[in-house]
Design an enzyme around this catalytic site. Structure first.
Site, mmCIF file in Angstrom:
data_model
loop_
_atom_site.group_PDB
_atom_site.id
_atom_site.type_symbol
_atom_site.label_atom_id
_atom_site.label_comp_id
_atom_site.label_asym_id
_atom_site.label_seq_id
_atom_site.Cartn_x
_atom_site.Cartn_y
_atom_site.Cartn_z
ATOM 1 N N ASP A 50 70.835 63.827 46.107
ATOM 2 C CA ASP A 50 69.515 64.433 46.121
ATOM 3 C C ASP A 50 69.290 65.276 44.859
ATOM 4 O OD1 ASP A 50 67.042 64.954 47.439
ATOM 5 O OD2 ASP A 50 67.773 66.923 48.025
ATOM 6 N N GLU A 69 68.316 60.283 43.777
ATOM 7 C CA GLU A 69 66.904 60.627 43.980
ATOM 8 C C GLU A 69 66.409 61.233 42.675
ATOM 9 O OE1 GLU A 69 64.074 63.146 43.778
ATOM 10 O OE2 GLU A 69 65.434 64.356 45.004
ATOM 11 N N ASP A 101 60.403 63.164 53.668
ATOM 12 C CA ASP A 101 59.447 64.201 53.277
ATOM 13 C C ASP A 101 58.003 63.709 53.261
ATOM 14 O OD1 ASP A 101 61.229 66.332 52.961
ATOM 15 O OD2 ASP A 101 61.675 65.820 50.882
#
Length: 540
Positions: A336, A383, A440
């Protein structure tokens, strides 16, 4: 979902001497992922907590095996989950704000599996469940009440994990994983104080040098053993599930956040690797992102930043161990906020917003090089969303890491310039992981309903003028058709869900986050997904 028909282990007797495969050995170099990420595959993103079944929350037991069966029937070869660490009430049980970068979340333990292992009686479970009712809403995890329902049962099972074979198993588990002993001390302290690390007595806010004598004022060896047993039971269940998934041709994708919580065993036990005041335990520099056109104050995340100088001086050992554990638990790991490994926004610890800060360089190249030397080929993808600079791209390309594309991001802006977006289908590279949406994002059904009319018209044209109700399915079809070798579908999109089914609202700290669950999977879903996998040759 179809029921699992083949038992993984014989549960007719307690399997106390069963060691998780990851605990038996400590391989220097996990197997390469290059072949896996070179395939054209697809899968589904959903956290175990969202699954049906379980005691108030999806878990690692029968419901998870049924979901694996669903993936197999749908010809999906990937199950991606969110971070699996222990969550807290103070952080609304966010999986991205856990008390350990290594440990597992006890709330995901299957109570039924603990019963099958002979660690707790069915009568004890039934009696306790009746005394701790949850809100009657099968579409949401009642995180406010869940710990009072589930943790006493987990603790009872862990306390019953006794005897010579259990002691041998725990000793081997501790020997195989250096993080377990320290985490167990921290978890015992947190259970004792019942509040975050920053609110503990000063002498134990970070791990004291004379830890045995100082910690002995607050916790016992039995307290620490209990926490070790809980982690052993977690990883035993996880490895059972992973072994079951292997037999069904399903790979497990994990999620590794770049930062850790200030209220964590990682900061407590390794304060030298973080920008914190050792006297108070408070961070001196915290994470965030600077102001932009969407947020005049920026975003203040509040994680303590790393002391990269000390981490590099130590040979990046903490990061190597973190990747080692992640790669032992998962077939592939998503990293991430990869952008933060090139440079990061550093905000003073006492700041109220992220306005005041500065960009600082990160030795990400040196860190990934050290990890690669220690572990071999990196089974990772990253990501790389947001504002990505050429140096960030250069870092990703240096280690040949797959980046991320999110289909929703291509169509929410000016309809005259959608083709300019890096997320647009025409700009999707083979060497990438494509999503319909992430945890998200709103489910595609809700996202589409909120688009401006002109955007909707263009989207419907792109989706072959389908009806609005068919947008989620046609969006999945579009994602599956992309050149990206890996395609991940949001479970809400698979279900065709709309408003009220969002997993997370970024920037909002609230109980509605992270609690989404689904009840069942509509008939015919497996066949539709399997058909798309065959058409777009993702059924490898």
């Amino acid at each position: 979902m179809p029921l699992a028909t083949t038992p993984l282990l014989d549960n007719s007797a307690p399997t106390w001497d069963y060691l998780p495969p990851m605990a038996k050995t400590r391989p220097a170099k996990p197997s390469s992922s290059s072949a896996l990420l070179g395939e054209r595959i697809s899968g589904v993103l959903v956290h175990p907590s969202s699954l049906p079944d379980g005691h108030g929350i999806g878990d690692l037991g029968a419901g998870a095996r049924e979901f694996v069966d669903f993936l197999q029937a749908s010809k999906q070869s990937v199950w991606q989950v969110l971070p699996m660490g222990p969550t807290t009430e103070e952080e609304f049980h966010s999986p991205y704000a856990t008390v350990s970068a290594f440990a597992g979340n006890p709330l995901l333990l299957s109570i039924d599996a603990l019963v099958a292992d002979g660690l707790i009686s069915r009568q004890s479970v039934s009696k306790h469940v009746r005394s701790q009712p949850l809100r009657n809403n099968p579409s949401r995890v009642d995180f406010k009440r869940l710990p009072k329902l589930k943790m006493p049962l987990v603790i009872e099972a862990a306390r019953n994990f006794t005897g010579k074979r259990a002691d041998v198993a725990l000793a081997a588990f501790l020997k195989a994983h250096a993080w377990v002993a320290e985490y167990s001390e921290y978890a015992a302290l947190r259970a004792h104080f019942g509040r975050p690390r920053q609110m503990w007595p000063t002498e134990v806010r970070v791990k004291p040098k004379n830890s045995e004598r100082t910690l002995g004022k607050y916790i016992t060896e039995e307290d620490v053993r209990l926490q070790t047993a809980i982690q052993f039971l977690f990883f035993r269940q996880w490895e059972r599930l992973r072994a079951y998934a292997r037999t069904r041709g399903v790979r497990l994708f994990g999620d590794l956040p770049i930062y850790v919580s200030n209220d964590s065993a990682d900061v407590w036990g390794n304060p030298q690797f973080f920008e914190i005041d050792r006297a108070t335990g408070k961070p001196t520099l915290v994470s965030g992102v600077p102001p932009d056109v969407f947020n005049a104050n920026g975003q203040l995340w509040g994680h303590p930043l790393y002391n990269w100088k000390n981490i590099e001086k130590d040979g990046f050992s903490w990061w190597i161990e973190r990747f080692r554990v992640a790669q032992a638990c998962f077939d592939i790991v998503r990293v991430d906020h990869f952008r933060g490994f090139e440079s990061y926004w550093a905000v003073p610890g006492n700041a109220k917003t992220a306005k005041i800060g500065e960009w600082k360089p990160c030795p990400g190249a040196a860190m990934f090089s050290a990890v690669k030397r220690g572990l071999g080929e990196l089974p990772l993808f990253v990501e790389d969303l947001g504002i990505i600079t050429p140096p960030v791209n250069a870092l990703r390309e240096k280690f040949d890491l797959m980046g991320t594309r999110v289909l929703q991001f291509a169509f929410g802006g000016d309809v005259n310039y959608t083709s300019k977006s890096r997320h647009h289908p025409i700009n999707t590279p083979h060497h990438s992981v494509a999503y319909t949406a992430t945890h998200d994002n709103a489910p595609t059904g809700e996202w589409f309903s909120d688009l401006p009319k002109i955007n909707k018209q263009k989207m419907l044209g792109l989706l072959n003028d389908c009806s609005s109700k068919d947008v989620p399915y046609q969006f999945i079809r579009l994602a599956m058709s992309l050149p990206a070798r890996v395609c991940i579908l949001l479970m809400q999109d698979v279900l065709g869900a709309g408003k009220g089914h969002r997993m997370n609202y970024p920037g909002v700290a609230a109980w509605k986050n992270w609690s989404w669950r689904f009840k069942d999977i509509p008939k015919g879903t497996s066949q539709r997904l399997a058909h798309l996998s065959e058409v777009y040759e993702r059924n490898k």
